[in-house]
Every structure is written in C-alpha cells, then in structure tokens.
Design a protein around this motif. Sequence first.
Motif, short mmCIF file in Angstrom:
data_model
loop_
_atom_site.label_atom_id
_atom_site.label_comp_id
_atom_site.label_asym_id
_atom_site.label_seq_id
_atom_site.Cartn_x
_atom_site.Cartn_y
_atom_site.Cartn_z
N LEU A 1 3.43 -4.29 3.34
CA LEU A 1 4.38 -3.18 3.27
C LEU A 1 3.59 -1.89 3.05
CD1 LEU A 1 7.29 -2.05 3.07
CD2 LEU A 1 7.26 -2.66 0.63
N LEU A 2 3.75 -0.94 3.96
CA LEU A 2 3.12 0.37 3.83
C LEU A 2 4.20 1.38 3.50
CD1 LEU A 2 0.54 2.13 4.13
CD2 LEU A 2 1.19 2.48 6.52
N VAL A 3 4.00 2.15 2.44
CA VAL A 3 4.98 3.13 1.98
C VAL A 3 4.31 4.51 2.01
CG1 VAL A 3 6.51 3.82 0.11
CG2 VAL A 3 6.07 1.39 0.54
N ALA A 4 4.97 5.46 2.66
CA ALA A 4 4.37 6.78 2.87
C ALA A 4 5.43 7.85 2.69
CB ALA A 4 3.78 6.84 4.28
N PRO A 5 5.01 9.11 2.58
CA PRO A 5 6.00 10.20 2.50
C PRO A 5 6.85 10.23 3.77
CG PRO A 5 3.83 10.98 1.84
CD PRO A 5 3.63 9.62 2.42
N TRP A 6 8.10 10.62 3.61
CA TRP A 6 9.02 10.71 4.75
C TRP A 6 8.59 11.84 5.68
CZ3 TRP A 6 13.92 14.00 4.77
CH2 TRP A 6 14.64 13.80 5.96
N THR B 1 5.37 -3.63 7.70
CA THR B 1 6.62 -2.88 7.56
C THR B 1 6.33 -1.50 6.99
OG1 THR B 1 7.90 -4.90 7.20
CG2 THR B 1 8.88 -2.84 6.45
N LEU B 2 6.98 -0.50 7.52
CA LEU B 2 6.81 0.87 7.04
C LEU B 2 8.07 1.36 6.36
CD1 LEU B 2 5.21 3.57 6.92
CD2 LEU B 2 6.21 4.13 9.15
N LEU B 3 7.92 1.86 5.15
CA LEU B 3 8.98 2.57 4.44
C LEU B 3 8.49 3.99 4.17
CD1 LEU B 3 10.23 0.07 1.68
CD2 LEU B 3 11.31 0.57 3.87
N GLU B 4 9.43 4.92 4.10
CA GLU B 4 9.09 6.31 3.80
C GLU B 4 9.95 6.80 2.64
OE1 GLU B 4 9.14 8.70 7.39
OE2 GLU B 4 8.64 6.95 8.59
N TYR B 5 9.35 7.58 1.75
CA TYR B 5 10.10 8.08 0.60
C TYR B 5 10.29 9.59 0.70
CZ TYR B 5 5.34 8.91 -1.24
OH TYR B 5 4.03 9.31 -1.41
N PRO B 6 11.51 10.07 0.55
CA PRO B 6 11.74 11.52 0.50
C PRO B 6 11.49 12.05 -0.89
CG PRO B 6 13.83 10.37 0.41
CD PRO B 6 12.76 9.31 0.53
N ILE B 7 10.96 13.25 -0.97
CA ILE B 7 10.80 13.95 -2.24
C ILE B 7 11.47 15.31 -2.16
CG2 ILE B 7 9.13 15.06 -3.78
CD1 ILE B 7 7.30 12.71 -3.42
N TRP B 8 11.00 16.15 -1.25
CA TRP B 8 11.56 17.50 -1.16
C TRP B 8 12.97 17.52 -0.58
CZ3 TRP B 8 9.67 21.28 -3.84
CH2 TRP B 8 8.34 21.23 -4.25
N MET B 9 13.39 16.49 0.10
CA MET B 9 14.76 16.44 0.63
C MET B 9 15.78 16.63 -0.48
SD MET B 9 16.73 13.31 2.56
CE MET B 9 17.11 12.44 1.00
N TRP B 10 15.51 16.06 -1.66
CA TRP B 10 16.44 16.18 -2.77
C TRP B 10 16.54 17.63 -3.26
CZ3 TRP B 10 18.86 11.93 -2.38
CH2 TRP B 10 18.18 10.73 -2.15
N HIS B 11 15.51 18.41 -2.99
CA HIS B 11 15.43 19.79 -3.46
C HIS B 11 16.09 20.75 -2.48
CE1 HIS B 11 13.36 23.65 -4.41
NE2 HIS B 11 13.41 23.21 -5.65
N VAL C 1 0.87 -1.18 0.00
CA VAL C 1 0.00 0.00 0.00
C VAL C 1 0.90 1.23 0.00
CG1 VAL C 1 -1.75 1.32 1.24
CG2 VAL C 1 -1.86 -1.18 1.21
N VAL C 2 0.71 2.10 -0.99
CA VAL C 2 1.51 3.31 -1.12
C VAL C 2 0.60 4.51 -0.89
CG1 VAL C 2 2.93 4.72 -2.66
CG2 VAL C 2 3.13 2.22 -2.71
N LEU C 3 1.00 5.38 0.04
CA LEU C 3 0.25 6.59 0.35
C LEU C 3 0.92 7.78 -0.32
CD1 LEU C 3 -0.36 6.11 4.18
CD2 LEU C 3 -1.68 5.19 2.25
N ALA C 4 0.11 8.66 -0.90
CA ALA C 4 0.61 9.87 -1.53
C ALA C 4 -0.18 11.05 -1.00
CB ALA C 4 0.48 9.79 -3.05
N ALA C 5 0.51 12.11 -0.62
CA ALA C 5 -0.19 13.31 -0.17
C ALA C 5 -0.85 14.00 -1.35
CB ALA C 5 0.78 14.25 0.54
#
Length: 457
Positions: free
Chosen positions: A142-147, A175-185, A41-45
């Motif tokens: 597996l749950l994936v969400a914004p960092w 299991t929870l994973l978080e993905y960065p987006i704005w961190m790269w910016h 399951v992937v969560l997106a803001a």
Amino acid sequence: MVSFDGRAPGTPVEAWEADPRLLDLPPLDGAVVPTSVSRLVVLAAHPDDETLGAGGLIAHAAAHGIPVTVVVVTDGAASHPGSTTSAEALVATRAEEARVAVGLLAPDVELVQGSIADGTVREARAEITERLRPLLPGPGGLLVAPWRGDGHRDHRVLGEIAAELVAEADQAGTTLLEYPIWMWHWGSPDHPDVPWASLRLSSLDAVADAAKRSALAAYVSQRRPLSDAPEDAPVLHPVFERHFTRGREVFVVAEPGSGPATEATFDRTHARRADPWRVTTRWYERRKRALTVASLPRERYGRVLEVGCSIGVLTGDLAPAADRLLALDVSSVAVQAARERLANLPHVTVEQADAAADYPSGTFDLVVLSEVGYYLAPDAFGRLVDAIVDGLADDGDVVACHWTQPEGDFRQSADDVHARLGADPRLHRVSHHVEGDFVLDVFSRDPRSVAERTGLR
C-alpha cells in the motif's frame, strides 16, 4: 479563493460535519484492508504531512505487524518565510520533530528523510522519482501519498509522482491511496473540487487516535510560535489543526484510469469549473494567446482547424483570421461551453471529436495545437501528426504551443510533442519561441519567412 496559509483558520470542522456525506462515506476497509497488505509506504511532501494525513493509518498498520516506511521528501525549511530563525536551524528542528513524531506513531517505523528544498518538488521531480522507486512497497503493498488535487504544488507533484510509479509494470498489485490536507482548509462540502465519490473514511481506534495526537504534538515548531516576531507565528491554526484530531482520517481512492486524461476526465474537469485553467483571467494565459495569434505567418486563412479547443477562448481569438474555423474537443461539456461563447460567429463550427482517432476530412490552411499534444501517447500523437500533414494545404501552417512543466496526466513532454512535429520532413520550422514555462513553434509546408512571403525580400 484557494489558500495555503495555515495561520488562517480556513473552513471549520463544523462546516464539514454538517454535511451528512462526510460520516456516510464508505469505510476504507471497503476499498482496501490495511491489515492485509504486505507493506505500507507513506510519502510526505513536508515534515508533519505524514502525521496530519495518515498518522492513524501508520499507527494502525504497525500495531498489526505490517512493515511501515515513512518518506519525508523536503527539509521543511520554508514553513516560516521571513523568520529570524536560520534555515539551517529550522531544517534541524523539523528533522528532529519528524523523527520523534514517527517514533510516537510506532517505534519500529523506518523513516527516510530527504533533503529536497521545501517548495521545489516540481523542480526536483526526476531526482525524487528515482529516489522513491526502490522504496516502493511492491505487489500486495500500500502506497499512501498526498492527494493530487490538494492544490499545494509540492503535494500535487508528489502525488503525481506516486501515481506514475504505481502505474509502472513492476508495481502491479500495489494499491495507491491519497490523503487530502489543504482541501479541509480551502474547500467546503459543496466545493466543486471535493472528490466525494472517491473519498473513503477510516475511523481510528483509541490507540491509533492517541498515537496520532501525540505525534502531532511533537511538531512544536508548527504549532507554537518560534519567537514573538509575526513571521514566527504558528503555521497550524488551531481551527485548521482540529481537522486532524477528530478520530478519523479520510483518503482518496485513486480511480482506475486516473492517470492519462480521457474524455470523462475532461468532462469532469469542465463540469467542476466554467474556466478550469482560468484562461480568461490569468495574465499568463491571455499573454500566451496573444503570442500564439501574433505568431501566425499569414494575416488571413481560408480553412482553419483547432484541435482541443476547450471552452473556445483561443478559438475566438483565431476567428478574425479565418474564413471558416472548425474547433474540436473530446469533452461534450467543453464543446457546449464553446458553442455558447462563439454563438455570434457563424463561420465558426464547434464539434465533439477525437482528432487523433477521427481526423476531419478536407484540406486545412492552418492547424492549431495548443496545450493538447502531450495528452496523447506518442504513437497516437504520431498518427495525428501524419493526418495533419496529409491534410495540410501546400502552403499550410501548423502552430503548436505547449506548457513545458511536467503534469501527472501528460503522456509525453512538450519537447517530445514539438520534436515529433519537427521530425516530419514535409514541415519546416519557421519560428521558435521558448520561455521558462512554454514553447511556441510554427511549422509550415512553406519554408519562406514572413518577410519573404510578403515580398519584403
């Protein structure tokens, strides 16, 4: 300066790739094997977050027969402030782009599109939590969400919601994973907020990489001008977009205990920044401290205790009203900073201690709890309140000031904290100040008003 303007280039890919730590990150498979999970399951803001942050993972999981659900929480209507395009049209456009993009990642992915207004994830926190609970992957999933550290408020709050839901008992084994987006910016390899120790690298195979690129191209409204008007410029600058088309994805592996704050949590927070909450520079913080000091019912106190002093800024403001002031904090890093800040005040002592577990002996005329009570579980805070009142002088005062907005590492709300103080029959509420973002109460063993205490009536 942290920036969330995707129209600006931000930190280029080359700056990140020049640091050998990026390509030397442990592989994602070392933390969680995507092909072995029961459900993803992937969560997106916002529409496109799922593709930017985890598009390759979605494509890879679906290709290996794993059921995948993508949940987009907001309508994305705030992507172009001031645009001549109507909000209704932009909502419809972004919803269709999300449908096409997710279909390009994998045709069988379940897409759940929410209708929360873009930019209001914090305000809709309770509603979002209840909507997401039945969609969670469950044990083995597996749950994936914004960092949570991404900085953008919608991303942070959605990440906090995900962490809270995973922590619930019926989600054991998720299991929870978080993905960065704005961190790269806004970030750079040496930025203190980049969680290098928790990052994991996922290299995309050719199929997943191609699917992600195709899905990203589907978000035309974010990559191409809506019109010739400056307000309709592309949201994703090409330099920023390149971070998401480099054949790999990076995830943050949630650390055990990353929910409730601990001594180590606060040490890391203070080690990253000298002033973590910008209490010395933000007008909000400076004004709140002035209100806190102004709320004191007495001009002068004998023995004062401050619980949770952080770097000692409020401590310095309280010092002129005290004969002796003891300031405590659980973080050794914060204590050292406070000692340096207050070195010229011999009547102030700063010690590392957990007041909830080891309350200082003696009687205090004033106890100050500023932005600390909600980090404690209700039972621990109840014990602290008992210790405070037991050690309070017969005419002693307790000042409590707390942020009323929810945060991911709070164990209870500000309202809960102040209600527990108000429930003690030995205390009387002598003043109550409420604003949109914080509550400030003064409790006392002495029920008299300041006018009564000073003989005005």
